[in-house]
Design a protein around this motif. Structure first.
Motif, mmCIF file in Angstrom:
data_model
loop_
_atom_site.group_PDB
_atom_site.id
_atom_site.type_symbol
_atom_site.label_atom_id
_atom_site.label_comp_id
_atom_site.label_asym_id
_atom_site.label_seq_id
_atom_site.Cartn_x
_atom_site.Cartn_y
_atom_site.Cartn_z
ATOM 1 N N MET A 41 -21.949 14.374 -33.823
ATOM 2 C CA MET A 41 -23.089 14.503 -32.926
ATOM 3 C C MET A 41 -23.099 15.906 -32.338
ATOM 4 O O MET A 41 -22.044 16.410 -31.953
ATOM 5 C CB MET A 41 -22.981 13.473 -31.802
ATOM 6 N N PRO A 42 -24.276 16.534 -32.283
ATOM 7 C CA PRO A 42 -24.345 17.865 -31.662
ATOM 8 C C PRO A 42 -23.842 17.816 -30.211
ATOM 9 O O PRO A 42 -24.103 16.862 -29.477
ATOM 10 C CB PRO A 42 -25.827 18.215 -31.706
ATOM 11 N N ARG A 43 -23.131 18.838 -29.825
ATOM 12 C CA ARG A 43 -22.478 18.868 -28.501
ATOM 13 C C ARG A 43 -23.485 18.782 -27.362
ATOM 14 O O ARG A 43 -23.231 18.109 -26.357
ATOM 15 C CB ARG A 43 -21.639 20.134 -28.385
ATOM 16 N N ASN A 44 -24.637 19.436 -27.498
ATOM 17 C CA ASN A 44 -25.644 19.404 -26.426
ATOM 18 C C ASN A 44 -26.158 17.993 -26.197
ATOM 19 O O ASN A 44 -26.342 17.565 -25.054
ATOM 20 C CB ASN A 44 -26.808 20.343 -26.744
ATOM 21 N N GLU A 45 -26.398 17.261 -27.277
ATOM 22 C CA GLU A 45 -26.857 15.872 -27.140
ATOM 23 C C GLU A 45 -25.781 15.014 -26.488
ATOM 24 O O GLU A 45 -26.079 14.161 -25.652
ATOM 25 C CB GLU A 45 -27.203 15.283 -28.513
ATOM 26 N N ILE A 95 -4.406 23.511 -18.553
ATOM 27 C CA ILE A 95 -5.316 22.411 -18.879
ATOM 28 C C ILE A 95 -4.791 21.102 -18.302
ATOM 29 O O ILE A 95 -5.558 20.285 -17.780
ATOM 30 C CB ILE A 95 -5.518 22.318 -20.403
ATOM 31 N N ARG A 96 -3.473 20.884 -18.359
ATOM 32 C CA ARG A 96 -2.893 19.665 -17.771
ATOM 33 C C ARG A 96 -3.156 19.607 -16.266
ATOM 34 O O ARG A 96 -3.390 18.528 -15.713
ATOM 35 C CB ARG A 96 -1.390 19.612 -18.039
ATOM 36 N N THR A 97 -3.096 20.754 -15.604
ATOM 37 C CA THR A 97 -3.370 20.799 -14.162
ATOM 38 C C THR A 97 -4.796 20.316 -13.885
ATOM 39 O O THR A 97 -5.021 19.501 -12.982
ATOM 40 C CB THR A 97 -3.189 22.227 -13.629
ATOM 41 N N TYR A 98 -5.743 20.805 -14.655
ATOM 42 C CA TYR A 98 -7.127 20.374 -14.476
ATOM 43 C C TYR A 98 -7.303 18.907 -14.847
ATOM 44 O O TYR A 98 -8.089 18.195 -14.217
ATOM 45 C CB TYR A 98 -8.080 21.257 -15.278
ATOM 46 N N MET A 99 -6.582 18.440 -15.850
ATOM 47 C CA MET A 99 -6.655 17.020 -16.211
ATOM 48 C C MET A 99 -6.162 16.151 -15.056
ATOM 49 O O MET A 99 -6.733 15.086 -14.785
ATOM 50 C CB MET A 99 -5.842 16.736 -17.473
ATOM 51 N N ALA A 138 -16.656 16.934 -17.911
ATOM 52 C CA ALA A 138 -15.406 17.659 -17.646
ATOM 53 C C ALA A 138 -14.264 17.060 -18.459
ATOM 54 O O ALA A 138 -13.448 17.794 -19.035
ATOM 55 C CB ALA A 138 -15.077 17.618 -16.158
ATOM 56 N N LYS A 139 -14.210 15.732 -18.534
ATOM 57 C CA LYS A 139 -13.164 15.078 -19.334
ATOM 58 C C LYS A 139 -13.279 15.473 -20.799
ATOM 59 O O LYS A 139 -12.267 15.738 -21.462
ATOM 60 C CB LYS A 139 -13.265 13.553 -19.207
ATOM 61 N N LEU A 140 -14.504 15.500 -21.324
ATOM 62 C CA LEU A 140 -14.713 15.874 -22.720
ATOM 63 C C LEU A 140 -14.292 17.315 -22.967
ATOM 64 O O LEU A 140 -13.607 17.613 -23.963
ATOM 65 C CB LEU A 140 -16.172 15.671 -23.115
ATOM 66 N N ASP A 141 -14.676 18.209 -22.059
ATOM 67 C CA ASP A 141 -14.295 19.617 -22.214
ATOM 68 C C ASP A 141 -12.781 19.802 -22.159
ATOM 69 O O ASP A 141 -12.204 20.545 -22.951
ATOM 70 C CB ASP A 141 -14.973 20.475 -21.147
#
Length: 155
Positions: free
Chosen positions: A38-42, A90-94, A53-56
């Protein structure tokens, strides 16, 4: 015969580990194929900001983990590479996103119910109730005195 030449290239002790690694890579590939279908924008339009944010974060962590594995296959120690700091960031943000999610799941205070509890706890009875309570209290105060006088004296 082709299988025999494949097994001669590496020791038999690591055959099980290589098989596990191959299945893990295949699993990651299938998940990435589903994500990339699936296109990322959709995909982002269908998600709320927290899920975006979780996906990113998941995408960044996956790419950095794959790069970690690439470094290992090239003989580079990834613990001495900058990728380690990136994965930690990235773990910190997670963890921050997890805290936000946990706060959403936490119980909330019902202000109306709390106000009713406090109001009822501070309830002031009217005069009739206060006279009844005073009479009951007076009877309770005098009751122990009568029970003591009825007891026989011990000598």
């Amino acid at each position: 015969m082709a299988a025999d030449s494949r097994t001669e290239d590496y020791p038999h002790e690591i055959d099980e580990q290589l098989t596990g690694f191959d299945s893990s890579v295949s699993s990651v590939k299938s998940m990435l194929d589903k994500l990339m279908a699936m296109p990322r924008n959709e995909l982002l339009q269908k998600l709320d900001p927290l899920d975006q944010a979780k996906l990113d974060l998941m995408s960044a962590y996956t790419l950095n983990s794959l790069f970690w594995m690439y470094l290992v296959t090239q003989g580079v120690n990834p613990r001495e590479h900058g990728i380690k700091q990136e994965l930690e960031r990235i773990r910190t943000y997670m963890n921050k996103v997890k805290e936000i999610t946990d706060k959403r799941k936490a119980g909330r205070l019902d202000k109306g119910a709390a106000a009713r509890f406090v109001r009822n706890a501070l309830y002031e009875p009217n005069e009739k109730d206060s006279r009844k309570k005073a009479a009951v209290k007076k009877a309770a105060d005098t009751a122990p005195d009568t029970t003591q006088s009825k007891r026989p004296k011990q000598s």
